[in-house]
Design a protein around this motif. Structure first.
Motif, mmCIF file in Angstrom:
data_model
loop_
_atom_site.group_PDB
_atom_site.id
_atom_site.type_symbol
_atom_site.label_atom_id
_atom_site.label_comp_id
_atom_site.label_asym_id
_atom_site.label_seq_id
_atom_site.Cartn_x
_atom_site.Cartn_y
_atom_site.Cartn_z
ATOM 1 N N LEU A 97 4.077 7.135 2.418
ATOM 2 C CA LEU A 97 4.130 5.934 3.243
ATOM 3 C C LEU A 97 3.995 4.720 2.342
ATOM 4 O O LEU A 97 3.099 4.661 1.502
ATOM 5 N N THR A 98 4.878 3.778 2.521
ATOM 6 C CA THR A 98 4.788 2.508 1.800
ATOM 7 C C THR A 98 4.714 1.407 2.842
ATOM 8 O O THR A 98 5.625 1.246 3.654
ATOM 9 N N ILE A 99 3.603 0.694 2.831
ATOM 10 C CA ILE A 99 3.371 -0.399 3.781
ATOM 11 C C ILE A 99 3.457 -1.707 2.999
ATOM 12 O O ILE A 99 2.694 -1.926 2.058
ATOM 13 N N THR A 100 4.378 -2.551 3.389
ATOM 14 C CA THR A 100 4.548 -3.853 2.748
ATOM 15 C C THR A 100 4.283 -4.927 3.791
ATOM 16 O O THR A 100 4.970 -4.999 4.809
ATOM 17 N N THR A 101 3.256 -5.724 3.534
ATOM 18 C CA THR A 101 2.900 -6.814 4.431
ATOM 19 C C THR A 101 3.092 -8.124 3.681
ATOM 20 O O THR A 101 2.573 -8.292 2.577
ATOM 21 N N ARG A 102 3.839 -9.034 4.277
ATOM 22 C CA ARG A 102 4.126 -10.330 3.653
ATOM 23 C C ARG A 102 3.323 -11.420 4.353
ATOM 24 O O ARG A 102 3.229 -11.452 5.568
ATOM 25 N N PHE A 103 2.758 -12.283 3.538
ATOM 26 C CA PHE A 103 1.954 -13.389 4.039
ATOM 27 C C PHE A 103 2.690 -14.704 3.794
ATOM 28 O O PHE A 103 3.464 -14.825 2.849
ATOM 29 N N ILE A 114 7.053 -0.483 7.238
ATOM 30 C CA ILE A 114 6.498 0.837 6.967
ATOM 31 C C ILE A 114 7.673 1.737 6.609
ATOM 32 O O ILE A 114 8.583 1.922 7.413
ATOM 33 N N ALA A 115 7.664 2.274 5.387
ATOM 34 C CA ALA A 115 8.709 3.205 4.953
ATOM 35 C C ALA A 115 8.125 4.614 4.945
ATOM 36 O O ALA A 115 7.017 4.830 4.451
ATOM 37 N N PHE A 116 8.860 5.554 5.507
ATOM 38 C CA PHE A 116 8.459 6.957 5.617
ATOM 39 C C PHE A 116 9.393 7.777 4.730
ATOM 40 O O PHE A 116 10.559 7.946 5.067
ATOM 41 N N GLU A 117 8.893 8.294 3.623
ATOM 42 C CA GLU A 117 9.723 9.075 2.710
ATOM 43 C C GLU A 117 9.220 10.513 2.666
ATOM 44 O O GLU A 117 8.069 10.759 2.284
ATOM 45 N N ILE A 125 0.868 -1.176 0.000
ATOM 46 C CA ILE A 125 0.000 0.000 0.000
ATOM 47 C C ILE A 125 0.905 1.226 0.000
ATOM 48 O O ILE A 125 1.788 1.346 0.857
ATOM 49 N N GLU A 126 0.697 2.124 -0.965
ATOM 50 C CA GLU A 126 1.447 3.382 -1.000
ATOM 51 C C GLU A 126 0.456 4.530 -0.925
ATOM 52 O O GLU A 126 -0.586 4.505 -1.578
ATOM 53 N N ARG A 127 0.814 5.505 -0.124
ATOM 54 C CA ARG A 127 -0.082 6.657 0.035
ATOM 55 C C ARG A 127 0.743 7.836 0.505
ATOM 56 O O ARG A 127 1.613 7.699 1.363
ATOM 57 N N THR A 128 0.461 8.995 -0.060
ATOM 58 C CA THR A 128 1.076 10.230 0.407
ATOM 59 C C THR A 128 0.084 10.911 1.330
ATOM 60 O O THR A 128 -1.088 11.081 0.987
#
Length: 152
Positions: free
Chosen positions: A116-122, A105-108, A8-11
């Motif tokens: 914000l880039t949220i990467t969730t691995r299953f 969670i990456a904060f750029e 999920i990416e969102r500014t």
């Protein structure tokens, strides 16, 4: 390779330092964590490698079950990146087998706010498909809107 990540990416129109505080301080996260029709309760939040975040999400209307979760922080690089293993638990904080979701969670910092880039691995493709079917993408979108509104 099977796709097992949800990204999920969102500014958000919030400075990176505020977005970081929002994600790492219980006094902030209780106001925005979770979809709009849920309330968050933080029982513990020790943001450091090896630290634990225990929280629950409950439907505002009281209809439905409260979800209990526990995250263990693996990496904390202020204000750039959080990496934790999030899991569903029972009421006694025992992790539900197979529910572990490594999350980054990456904060750029960008013009006008923070990307914000949220990467969730299953663990399995079917878990990702189930999360998508139950509305995890929409839930994250609502959650990030709530984060932005908390600081505006």
């Amino acid at each position: 390779m099977d796709r097992r990540e949800l990204i999920i990416e969102r500014t958000v129109a919030v400075k990176r330092e505020l977005a970081w505080l929002g994600w790492t301080k219980p006094e902030h996260i209780v106001h925005w964590w979770g979809p709009g029709n849920f309330t968050a309760t933080v029982y513990e939040m020790d943001v450091r490698p090896g630290g634990i975040w225990r929280y629950s999400l409950a439907p505002v209307d009281g209809k439905g079950d409260e979800a209990y979760c526990k995250a263990t922080y693996c990496e904390v690089s202020e204000p750039y990146r959080l990496y934790y293993i999030d899991s569903f638990t029972d009421r006694d904080w025992n992790v539900a087998e197979g529910s572990e979701m490594p999350t980054i969670i990456a904060f750029e910092e960008i013009a006008g706010g923070t990307k914000l880039t949220i990467t969730t691995r299953f663990q399995e493709v079917k878990q990702l498909e189930s999360a998508e079917a139950m509305g995890m993408i929409e839930g994250y979108k609502e959650t990030l809107t709530r984060l932005e509104n908390h600081f505006i």
